[in-house]
Write an enzyme that holds these catalytic residues in place. Structure first.
Site, PDB file in Angstrom:
ATOM      1  N   GLU A 193       5.019   1.487   4.587  1.00 32.98           N
ATOM      2  CA  GLU A 193       5.066   0.802   3.293  1.00 32.98           C
ATOM      3  C   GLU A 193       4.486   1.717   2.217  1.00 32.98           C
ATOM      4  O   GLU A 193       3.836   2.724   2.497  1.00 32.98           O
ATOM      5  CB  GLU A 193       4.239  -0.493   3.328  1.00 32.98           C
ATOM      6  CG  GLU A 193       4.768  -1.561   4.248  1.00 32.98           C
ATOM      7  CD  GLU A 193       4.103  -2.924   3.994  1.00 32.98           C
ATOM      8  OE1 GLU A 193       4.796  -3.930   4.137  1.00 32.98           O
ATOM      9  OE2 GLU A 193       2.908  -2.969   3.641  1.00 32.98           O
ATOM     10  N   ASP A 223      -1.405  -5.438  -2.856  1.00 36.79           N
ATOM     11  CA  ASP A 223      -1.229  -4.042  -3.292  1.00 36.79           C
ATOM     12  C   ASP A 223      -1.385  -3.794  -4.790  1.00 36.79           C
ATOM     13  O   ASP A 223      -0.868  -4.561  -5.607  1.00 36.79           O
ATOM     14  CB  ASP A 223       0.186  -3.554  -2.971  1.00 36.79           C
ATOM     15  CG  ASP A 223       0.610  -3.796  -1.543  1.00 36.79           C
ATOM     16  OD1 ASP A 223      -0.224  -4.162  -0.711  1.00 36.79           O
ATOM     17  OD2 ASP A 223       1.816  -3.624  -1.279  1.00 36.79           O
TER      18      ASP A 223
END
Lengths: 514, 514
Positions: B214, B34
């Site tokens: 998420e 990420d």
């Protein structure tokens, strides 16, 4: 001589139509799309299926009819072909459904018609510039239809207004229609006491939009392990689904006869494959059958190009629907559909292999060869030991001539997949996606290891996979040249982490029924 | 001698890392997932990107760090590697973000630190049994960090509580944090005046659930052609997205400093490819840049197996986000994100071909060969004449050694596609889906014909396609062995129905910037 010619003809037909499913309905010839007007005749104990039908070609086109088929057990079908046709060749009898008007609310019947066979069809009449709702009724239990003389019964002056699904709502003593204002993303709910006069109750919208809504459904579905039930709204979207093209979504909520209120704002897919569309349930199904429905097993992205010959498109197997509260992850349970394939009494095993306790790598743990039909089912319960090397997969592979499809579980990703990449039919089509996949929580834990179940059917050119009692399903078509049922099905394990607790593989065939 | 060895080493590295994108950020070595903590330093006019980083391996693992990179223009990156690390090797500095605390609300800074460089990071500290929110601050503008001595600043005793995104909400004079209670499908909204004391304002849920939520985001986005703006909530879901594995969805609504209220119940995907996850925006971006963000260009289904060597995973190109009201179909307009790729001033054309008015079948309408980098962009405006034979497609094909990827439009289906099926890397992986697709309404009509626009970038092992100004995007990785930029890119038309109004193909390279 005539018998001999017939045999030659039959051989020819069997060759060109080699991938025809055995149990999933296909039309004898011509083009088929959405299922329509499914109902159960409780007098004759017979399931009726109608379908969007172009008998004159194997691509969609007008005049578009309702075809008709019947089944004693939802597995062996008798096809009657075109049954309701449009008034003009450029028009179409679009999707809709049938109700059994036991109490003759419509006034179409007299006492000579058994209440269990008072069949009324409600469908969209399509012209180049209009979509309006029409009614027809049958005085012979669903084989022929008379069109109502005052059609249309519902016209809102919108050319994208279609696919009525009607049912009797006992608590409020009225007929309910759900229908799509397709390009406004509205499912409209109407009420009627006589099937011909309709008034608008409410609108529903939500979830995935895509290009438009189609083929809504609304039905009360029992919640497993309780005395309760919830209402489920089905909506088909096409094109523009996340998987590409056509897809079905559903919502769970309450319905008071006027408004559908979803329990939550979750967007739920009915199936994670590419070929599950326009799902619809049967009206008047017997209580012991529960909620029963089926979908069109194709995708508008490539439906007209599928490499079959005399016929094009199949339905899915009929499925029984329940609701169950199941874990989405360790912290949260939500209510979801469970879908189970229905195998009628005409389906019997031509061949069967059962094996238990297969651990680790076994490249041909189970292998069954075609003896009869080349239609197979598989049922595997397995555990996954994450302390072991997780490389490799559990796979079910079926094919012939070097081409194959596979369904399986990958311990590294912890997810299930179906892969039709090793088939040549439609391979060049830019929308014929090879791999689809789904995540489900373990079915249970045993000895601290997660246990999963994978059940599947490979029927002609159709694979349907049901994970953990159907909490997620994957439905895909595939096209292997020269297929007359596949040559083999095998279970392979290439991962030390997989332990097959039990497995059963069957070759299925149909026997004649009374 | 040292220079000579360095050259040998460099050559080696360039070979094994041959598919590395030119403009999309990749770590110099090691594993990345990420994007984190993106912010703009308005003193030095520098974009900062942090990222989930395992410098010790090319698969995910602990100790997990924040890596750090900077860019003058979002296209040429300088990588600094590991920047914030955990206290213990088995822990991880999980995702989070950075704010510029101009007014020193946190009290971490004294007057010696320029207000534009008062950098505070808020992230999830992960241990085997906990996820809590920690704060660190930088006294050198983001290159090194001091951990706050009273961490954690937020602990709700849940092991799936992560990925804070914080921003200053001017109207209510407070910091806002959005963060995922992942397995409860809740995006929690907290408020704070000092970045260290947080109180819960509200929860948000909706849309696609998958296994868990998420990496949420919440930012005000301008509506094109108006003076208005709306708030957009981003949520990443993994696994269990409809396309398989990881996906990003978003919601459009209003935010009053306490609660996010979506305008409608529509579930919207940010991208229709398989490799777009954990999208996050930059804090403190200059007004003229608008809303800028980027995503991780991979999918957890196969991210750890991607066949790159010294490094693994790239980001997408940075994208500028706006909102626009656009037709979903002829009857309905809805507000949707428009995403446009950002090309910084360091990006220049090494080579360019422009062609107009190409009608009908032309198998090599435009072809450009690798001269420099093998990184290409294409920009095509075309019309579709449905009165002509629609067989065939408009395709952009790029590849080498017999392998290729393609992006295009199919007039029969009326849809766009990206196909990575003719590439060998990850082909056997059961989740590496070949074909993804998207539907968009015509960009406009000209002479009664629908006109569409397709813009795309092929950068190393990444293809990003933007339809009609970015109303839909398709982002996919691909892996062609031995790639050091692809050998060619060509536009092909195999359909009489396609008329290319204009096209421009470029080979792109980076020039040194000040």
């Amino acid at each position: 001589m005539r018998a001999f010619l017939a045999l030659i003809f039959l051989t020819f037909v069997m060759n060109v139509e080699s991938s025809r499913p055995l149990m999933a309905f296909t039309p004898s010839h011509g083009w088929m799309n959405d299922p329509n007007g499914q109902f159960y005749d409780s007098k004759n104990e017979l399931w009726h299926l109608y379908y969007q039908y172009n008998p004159n070609d194997t691509v969609w086109g007008t005049p578009l009819y309702w075809g008709h088929a019947t089944s004693k057990d939802l597995s062996t079908w008798k096809d009657y072909g075109a049954t309701i046709g449009p008034d003009r060749d450029e028009d179409g009898i679009f999707s809709g459904n049938i109700v059994v008007d036991h109490n003759n609310t419509s006034g179409f019947f007299n006492d000579s018609i058994d209440p269990r066979q008072r069949v009324v069809a409600i469908y969209t009449y399509n012209t180049e510039g209009s979509q309006t709702q029409h009614v027809a009724y049958s005085l012979d239990g669903g084989y022929t239809f008379e069109k109502y003389e005052h059609n249309p019964v519902l016209d809102v002056d919108n050319i994208n207004f279609r696919d009525p699904k009607v049912f009797w709502h006992e608590p409020t003593n009225q007929w309910i229609m759900v229908i799509a204002l397709s390009q406004q993303f509205k499912i409209q709910i109407y009420g009627s006491i006589d099937l011909t006069n309709w008034s608008l109750h409410s609108n529903f919208t939500g979830g995935l939009f895509g290009f438009q809504y189609e083929c809504p459904g609304l039905i009360e579905v029992p919640v497993e392990g309780t005395d309760e039930s919830k209402w489920v709204m089905f909506i088909a979207i096409n094109p523009g689904s996340p998987l590409g093209g056509s897809s079905n979504q559903y919502f769970i909520g309450s319905f008071d006869g006027f408004e559908f209120v979803p329990d939550d704002s979750q967007a739920r897919l009915m199936d994670y494959g590419k070929d599950f569309y326009a799902f619809q349930t049967f009206d008047n199904a017997p209580k012991e059958s529960g909620v029963v429905g089926l979908a069109w097993a194709s995708n508008w992205q490539y439906a007209n190009l599928a490499p079959t010959k005399e016929w094009r498109s199949s339905m899915t197997l009929a499925r029984q629907m329940t609701l169950a509260s199941r874990n989405m992850n360790p912290e949260t349970k939500v209510l979801s559909l469970l879908q189970k394939p229905i195998f009628g009494e005409s389906v019997v095993a031509a061949n069967k292999i059962s094996k238990r306790n297969i651990t680790g790598q076994d490249e041909q743990a189970v292998k069954i060869h075609k003896n009869s039909t080349g239609t197979f089912s598989f049922d595997i319960t397995f555990s996954v030991d994450s302390s072991k090397n997780q490389t490799g997969q559990l796979q079910v592979i079926s094919g012939q001539n070097g081409e194959s499809i596979r369904a399986g579980f990958d311990p590294t990703a912890g997810q299930f997949f179906v892969d039709r990449g090793n088939t040549s039919g439609l391979k060049e089509n830019p929308f014929f996606t090879d791999k689809t996949s789904a995540y489900v929580e373990p079915w249970k834990h045993q000895n601290d290891l997660p246990v999963y179940k994978m059940f599947g059917v490979i029927d002609g050119n159709l694979i349907e996979v049901f994970l953990n009692d159907g909490i997620a399903t994957l439905t895909n078509t595939f096209f292997i040249p020269g297929t007359e049922g596949l040559e083999y099905l095998e279970i392979e394990s290439s991962s030390d982490a997989i332990h097959i607790v039990e497995s059963e593989v069957k070759e299925l065939k149909l026997r004649a029924t009374s």
